[in-house]
Design a protein around this motif. Sequence first.
Motif, mmCIF file in Angstrom:
data_model
loop_
_atom_site.group_PDB
_atom_site.id
_atom_site.type_symbol
_atom_site.label_atom_id
_atom_site.label_comp_id
_atom_site.label_asym_id
_atom_site.label_seq_id
_atom_site.Cartn_x
_atom_site.Cartn_y
_atom_site.Cartn_z
ATOM 1 N N LYS A 80 14.612 4.905 16.363
ATOM 2 C CA LYS A 80 14.578 5.139 14.929
ATOM 3 C C LYS A 80 15.544 6.279 14.626
ATOM 4 C CE LYS A 80 11.552 6.700 11.319
ATOM 5 N NZ LYS A 80 12.748 7.349 10.842
ATOM 6 N N ALA A 82 17.198 9.152 11.997
ATOM 7 C CA ALA A 82 16.663 10.023 10.949
ATOM 8 C C ALA A 82 16.922 9.429 9.574
ATOM 9 C CB ALA A 82 17.314 11.387 11.034
ATOM 10 N N ARG A 114 11.217 11.405 25.231
ATOM 11 C CA ARG A 114 11.536 10.542 24.090
ATOM 12 C C ARG A 114 12.221 9.258 24.559
ATOM 13 N NH1 ARG A 114 11.719 11.786 18.856
ATOM 14 N NH2 ARG A 114 10.619 13.733 18.634
ATOM 15 N N GLU A 242 19.975 11.122 17.383
ATOM 16 C CA GLU A 242 18.556 11.180 17.053
ATOM 17 C C GLU A 242 17.826 10.094 17.819
ATOM 18 O OE1 GLU A 242 17.100 13.891 14.158
ATOM 19 O OE2 GLU A 242 16.136 11.969 14.530
ATOM 20 N N GLY A 244 14.629 8.899 17.532
ATOM 21 C CA GLY A 244 13.317 8.777 16.924
ATOM 22 C C GLY A 244 12.587 7.600 17.538
ATOM 23 N N GLU A 304 4.844 10.760 15.229
ATOM 24 C CA GLU A 304 6.011 9.992 14.782
ATOM 25 C C GLU A 304 5.703 8.509 14.810
ATOM 26 O OE1 GLU A 304 9.534 12.524 16.486
ATOM 27 O OE2 GLU A 304 10.091 10.414 16.463
ATOM 28 N N TYR A 308 5.348 5.992 11.605
ATOM 29 C CA TYR A 308 6.162 4.791 11.468
ATOM 30 C C TYR A 308 5.285 3.567 11.212
ATOM 31 C CZ TYR A 308 9.584 1.182 12.219
ATOM 32 O OH TYR A 308 10.390 0.101 12.041
#
Length: 337
Positions: A80, A82, A114, A242, A244, A304, A308
Amino acid sequence: MKQTESSFKNARIVAQYRGKYRVRSDHKEFWAEITGKMMFAAGSQTDYPVVGDKVEIAEMADDQAIIHRILPRKTFLQRKAAGKDELQPIAANIDVAFVVQAVDRDFNLNRFERYLTIINAGKIKPVIILNKIDLITKEALAEKVDQIKARFHNVVIETTSAADNTGIEKLRRAIKQGQIYCFVGSSGVGKSSIINKLLGQELLKTKMISTSTKKGKHVTTHRELFVLKNGGMVIDNPGIREVGVGNVGESVSNVFGDISELAKHCKFVDCTHDHEPGCAVLAALRAGDLSEDKYLNYIKLKKESDHYAMSALEKRRKDRSFGRMVKNVKKLKKKGR
Ligand SMILES: Nc1nc2c(ncn2[C@@H]2O[C@H](COP(=O)(O)OP(=O)(O)O)[C@@H](O)[C@H]2O)c(=O)[nH]1
Ligand SMILES: [Mg+2]
Ligand SMILES: [Zn+2]
């Protein structure tokens, strides 16, 4: 000429630019675009081809081709970005993801976690690569490897230097014919340099790091798949800023296996391990049996992921209520007639 089913050929997406693809069938490469029908039907980014995808193409004149269909994906790596609601695909059908960090400035356990989470969600095998080991002492390297082992129990770690070739031969031997390996990691860690070494030629441009600013220029601007002499395939990626996570609930539990184990002993089944009495995770944290760094990263990734999932649910609900509204308006109109 009319296209018939039998005139379709299987091909692989080997490079991806804006709206254009490079595809390879068993005998040659083409520039390709998707059909208007596919474009029209696409609901999100994931409906477009991505490097690693197997597709059906129709060959045209002048090395051009049309992509008609994406074949079912075996694995799928996505993240994901930002400020974006939808997930961004990284590559498809990857067997192994190499998560690269440089040992000098880039090293960060939370970032590894991550990456491992999105890799686990994509059903892909992760391998950690510590690069630029020429820049630190053996002792400093051993300490970093120990930190990784303490944090992740079953992940293979390779240590390399694209500058003096340490570990490159070992990495090359780990790469198997017919398998796809995807390099991910921040910009400047040495992904393209390692791939050049594996290819045995400087196919990929690498950054010149300016000595005054210590900042490099972006060079890898697109994703591309390369075939090594032994038939293994490697994918280079532009640096990912990023990482995500989307709705990866299960994967967070998988990557944080020891926290999930502890969680089985929490008093409440829906314990969030944040404040609840009788929480086994918090107890382990207090007793010093669980690293605070790891715990905090767990809470962050979980949040997070939940966020989502919630916004996706919310979006579906809105779409549904919009659908209902349209229906009601239509009904009213009918009555009014
Ligand atoms: N000292 C050292 N520098 C490296 C190593 N690997 C890459 N570099 C340098 O790091 C910079 C970034 O490398 P690059 O391959 O472009 O990184 P990428 O953005 O991950 O593809 C370049 O200047 C490389 O020469 C390494 O193992 N040791
Ligand atoms: Mg690069
Ligand atoms: Zn708990």
